[in-house]
Design an enzyme around this catalytic site. Structure first.
Site, PDB file in Angstrom:
ATOM      1  N   HIS A 148      37.058  99.184  -6.346  1.00  0.00           N
ATOM      2  CA  HIS A 148      37.692  97.870  -6.322  1.00  0.00           C
ATOM      3  C   HIS A 148      38.948  97.855  -5.458  1.00  0.00           C
ATOM      4  O   HIS A 148      39.697  96.887  -5.475  1.00  0.00           O
ATOM      5  CB  HIS A 148      38.029  97.415  -7.746  1.00  0.00           C
ATOM      6  CG  HIS A 148      36.836  96.995  -8.531  1.00  0.00           C
ATOM      7  ND1 HIS A 148      36.886  96.674  -9.878  1.00  0.00           N
ATOM      8  CD2 HIS A 148      35.531  96.848  -8.176  1.00  0.00           C
ATOM      9  CE1 HIS A 148      35.679  96.346 -10.301  1.00  0.00           C
ATOM     10  NE2 HIS A 148      34.839  96.454  -9.293  1.00  0.00           N
ATOM     11  N   THR A 149      39.162  98.884  -4.693  1.00  0.00           N
ATOM     12  CA  THR A 149      40.228  98.858  -3.699  1.00  0.00           C
ATOM     13  C   THR A 149      39.843  97.990  -2.503  1.00  0.00           C
ATOM     14  O   THR A 149      40.680  97.682  -1.662  1.00  0.00           O
ATOM     15  CB  THR A 149      40.577 100.284  -3.230  1.00  0.00           C
ATOM     16  OG1 THR A 149      41.744 100.235  -2.408  1.00  0.00           O
ATOM     17  CG2 THR A 149      39.438 100.911  -2.451  1.00  0.00           C
ATOM     18  N   SER A 179      15.486  98.947  -7.193  1.00  0.00           N
ATOM     19  CA  SER A 179      14.945  97.813  -7.947  1.00  0.00           C
ATOM     20  C   SER A 179      15.784  96.551  -7.783  1.00  0.00           C
ATOM     21  O   SER A 179      15.251  95.437  -7.868  1.00  0.00           O
ATOM     22  CB  SER A 179      14.817  98.170  -9.431  1.00  0.00           C
ATOM     23  OG  SER A 179      16.082  98.501  -9.986  1.00  0.00           O
ATOM     24  N   GLY A 228      18.291 103.832 -13.019  1.00  0.00           N
ATOM     25  CA  GLY A 228      18.519 104.796 -11.957  1.00  0.00           C
ATOM     26  C   GLY A 228      18.481 104.190 -10.569  1.00  0.00           C
ATOM     27  O   GLY A 228      18.217 102.998 -10.377  1.00  0.00           O
ATOM     28  N   ARG A 278      28.679  97.726  -3.676  1.00  0.00           N
ATOM     29  CA  ARG A 278      28.359  97.177  -4.990  1.00  0.00           C
ATOM     30  C   ARG A 278      26.852  97.149  -5.235  1.00  0.00           C
ATOM     31  O   ARG A 278      26.384  97.352  -6.373  1.00  0.00           O
ATOM     32  CB  ARG A 278      28.943  95.771  -5.103  1.00  0.00           C
ATOM     33  CG  ARG A 278      28.875  95.152  -6.492  1.00  0.00           C
ATOM     34  CD  ARG A 278      29.807  93.970  -6.595  1.00  0.00           C
ATOM     35  NE  ARG A 278      29.741  93.349  -7.902  1.00  0.00           N
ATOM     36  CZ  ARG A 278      29.246  92.116  -8.118  1.00  0.00           C
ATOM     37  NH1 ARG A 278      28.787  91.397  -7.114  1.00  0.00           N
ATOM     38  NH2 ARG A 278      29.222  91.616  -9.340  1.00  0.00           N
ATOM     39  N   THR A 322      46.288  96.015   0.302  1.00  0.00           N
ATOM     40  CA  THR A 322      45.479  96.513   1.427  1.00  0.00           C
ATOM     41  C   THR A 322      44.027  96.133   1.171  1.00  0.00           C
ATOM     42  O   THR A 322      43.193  96.989   0.866  1.00  0.00           O
ATOM     43  CB  THR A 322      45.631  98.040   1.586  1.00  0.00           C
ATOM     44  OG1 THR A 322      45.287  98.682   0.337  1.00  0.00           O
ATOM     45  CG2 THR A 322      47.047  98.427   1.954  1.00  0.00           C
ATOM     46  N   ASP A 376      42.384  93.857  -4.255  1.00  0.00           N
ATOM     47  CA  ASP A 376      43.620  94.579  -3.926  1.00  0.00           C
ATOM     48  C   ASP A 376      44.382  93.737  -2.912  1.00  0.00           C
ATOM     49  O   ASP A 376      44.015  93.682  -1.742  1.00  0.00           O
ATOM     50  CB  ASP A 376      43.278  95.965  -3.359  1.00  0.00           C
ATOM     51  CG  ASP A 376      44.488  96.698  -2.792  1.00  0.00           C
ATOM     52  OD1 ASP A 376      45.615  96.214  -2.972  1.00  0.00           O
ATOM     53  OD2 ASP A 376      44.290  97.750  -2.175  1.00  0.00           O
ATOM     54  N   HIS A 402      25.023  98.579  -8.626  1.00  0.00           N
ATOM     55  CA  HIS A 402      24.189  97.747  -9.491  1.00  0.00           C
ATOM     56  C   HIS A 402      22.744  98.223  -9.503  1.00  0.00           C
ATOM     57  O   HIS A 402      22.015  97.964 -10.464  1.00  0.00           O
ATOM     58  CB  HIS A 402      24.284  96.277  -9.064  1.00  0.00           C
ATOM     59  CG  HIS A 402      25.555  95.615  -9.513  1.00  0.00           C
ATOM     60  ND1 HIS A 402      25.584  94.386 -10.135  1.00  0.00           N
ATOM     61  CD2 HIS A 402      26.845  96.029  -9.452  1.00  0.00           C
ATOM     62  CE1 HIS A 402      26.836  94.065 -10.425  1.00  0.00           C
ATOM     63  NE2 HIS A 402      27.625  95.049 -10.009  1.00  0.00           N
ATOM     64  N   PRO A 459      28.626  96.896 -16.548  1.00  0.00           N
ATOM     65  CA  PRO A 459      29.895  96.539 -17.186  1.00  0.00           C
ATOM     66  C   PRO A 459      30.349  95.147 -16.765  1.00  0.00           C
ATOM     67  O   PRO A 459      30.155  94.738 -15.611  1.00  0.00           O
ATOM     68  CB  PRO A 459      30.868  97.614 -16.674  1.00  0.00           C
ATOM     69  CG  PRO A 459      30.015  98.730 -16.181  1.00  0.00           C
ATOM     70  CD  PRO A 459      28.755  98.088 -15.684  1.00  0.00           C
ATOM     71  N   ASN A 497      24.587  89.588 -11.611  1.00  0.00           N
ATOM     72  CA  ASN A 497      24.135  89.608 -10.219  1.00  0.00           C
ATOM     73  C   ASN A 497      23.984  88.233  -9.586  1.00  0.00           C
ATOM     74  O   ASN A 497      24.207  88.075  -8.382  1.00  0.00           O
ATOM     75  CB  ASN A 497      22.780  90.324 -10.124  1.00  0.00           C
ATOM     76  CG  ASN A 497      22.861  91.788 -10.508  1.00  0.00           C
ATOM     77  OD1 ASN A 497      23.922  92.401 -10.478  1.00  0.00           O
ATOM     78  ND2 ASN A 497      21.726  92.364 -10.898  1.00  0.00           N
TER      79      ASN A 497
END
Length: 378
Positions: A233-234, A115, A111, A101, A289, A286, A105, A203, A134
């Site tokens: 997000h698994t 940062s 880019g 993650r 698993t 999830d 982010h 998002p 964050n």
């Protein structure tokens, strides 16, 4: 067990694929082998490995990245990062998702420039860590610090923090049973950060499909990239506050005809978890698993068991998003049906995301000695 659940879900997927238009699904899997109709799990998919041979990336990205950047300058760089990630995940399995993650982010704000790692220095400098998406959410900074310190001892001022995040993200996927790819390196670290960019560009967990597609388009990624990268997000967890809309039924369909009649027990279990926790309780993204990087995330969406509203929205049978050639629901079904297709597309989308740079070039940058501060402040 999870395998039998997946098998039942895959039967549903097969019916859905027959009902959906075939053009987009066919384009998604056209280079894949025959569809795998067996029970697909993370351990089965872990054998998938995707190499990119050292090709350099520049087309459309405005950056010059390559695969063997550190071969001469710091030959043990990737070994050091991999060992650090493996230690961290062994101590805390959730850390794999947290490190992955961090790279997301970072890249979505001007880019992939490291940062997101910069600490605030009030009143003179405010970074991205306190942005709404964050604050009290991003984690893993101490793991990055430890790996960076080892890299500095091995080869000072050589491996950028931005490259460290990209390599650690790949290794987090691999250690969780997911695909491998050859990370393109050569990024420089930014001397600045953007609180506003983090608040605007990332998002939200309540976003609908149209918003998600636009957020990805804003940084130069496609709707297909969005669906593939959402598969991160698994693994990982989310706080109750991030999926409260799922519990109240506000804003997002529970998955249409396939999901609405199947997710009541799932939602009731979440309500029980979150009640009385003031929104601080954590739920697995999830449930089937939770620590394995596999395609179960997409199978869950087809059963109405996506945790975040933004996840479950992907399984809406609303059809193609205006202005795209990608039918979101067809992509979800294709990834649920065959883990190898998801793994291939995820790796390719990770490479595309890793090439993102700041509008206008973002300056020359540097290789920070400490990922939390620019060198002039070290």
């Amino acid at each position: 067990m999870a395998c039998s659940t997946a098998t039942m879900a895959l039967q549903v997927v097969g019916l859905l694929l027959l009902a959906l238009t075939s053009s987009v699904a066919a384009s998604t899997v056209e280079s894949a082998p025959s569809v795998n109709k067996s029970c697909v799990t993370g351990s089965a998919g872990a054998a998938v490995s995707i190499g990119y041979g050292g090709a350099r990336a520049s087309a459309g990205a405005g950056v010059s990245l390559g695969a063997d950047v550190y071969r001469a300058a710091c030959p043990r760089a990737e070994d050091i990062v991999r060992a650090g990630v493996e230690r961290a995940v062994a101590a805390d399995p959730r850390m794999a998702a947290s490190l992955l993650r961090l790279h997301f982010h970072d890249c979505f704000v001007n880019g992939c420039d490291g940062s997101v790692l910069l600490d605030d220095k009030p009143p003179f400098f405010v970074g991205e860590k306190t942005a709404v998406p964050n604050a009290n959410s991003l984690r893993g900074f101490e793991v990055i610090d430890a790996i960076k310190a080892e890299l500095e001892r091995e080869c000072p001022v050589t491996v950028s923090c931005a490259d460290l995040l990209a390599i650690a993200a790949r290794d987090s996927v691999v250690v969780s049973g997911g695909p491998s790819w050859e990370v393109e390196a050569g990024r420089k670290d930014s001397r600045t950060a953007s609180l506003q960019g983090a608040n605007v560009n990332l998002p939200a967990p309540t976003s609908g499909v149209t918003t998600l597609v636009q957020k990805f388009r804003n940084v130069g990624l496609s709707a297909k990239d969005m669906v593939a990268l959402s598969g991160a997000h698994t693994i990982g967890k989310a706080r109750c506050t991030s999926f409260s809309a799922r519990l109240s039924g506000v804003g997002v369909s529970a998955g249409g005809a396939l999901g609405a009649s199947k997710d009541l027990t799932f939602l009731q279990s979440l309500q029980q978890l979150c009640s009385g926790s003031s929104g601080s309780a954590l739920a697995h993204l999830d449930l089937a698993t939770p620590a394995t990087f596999d395609n179960q995330y997409y199978i869950n969406l087809l059963s109405g068991d996506g945790l975040l509203p933004s996840d479950q929205a992907l399984a809406s049978p609303s059809g193609a998003v205006p202005g795209t050639d990608d039918d979101i629901a067809s992509l979800v079904a294709a990834y649920a049906f065959d883990a190898s297709v998801f793994f291939q597309d995820f790796a390719e989308s990770m490479l595309r995301m890793g090439r993102l740079k700041a509008p206008g070039g973002g300056g020359d940058g540097e290789v920070r000695m400490n990922c939390r501060v620019v060198n002039s402040s070290s």
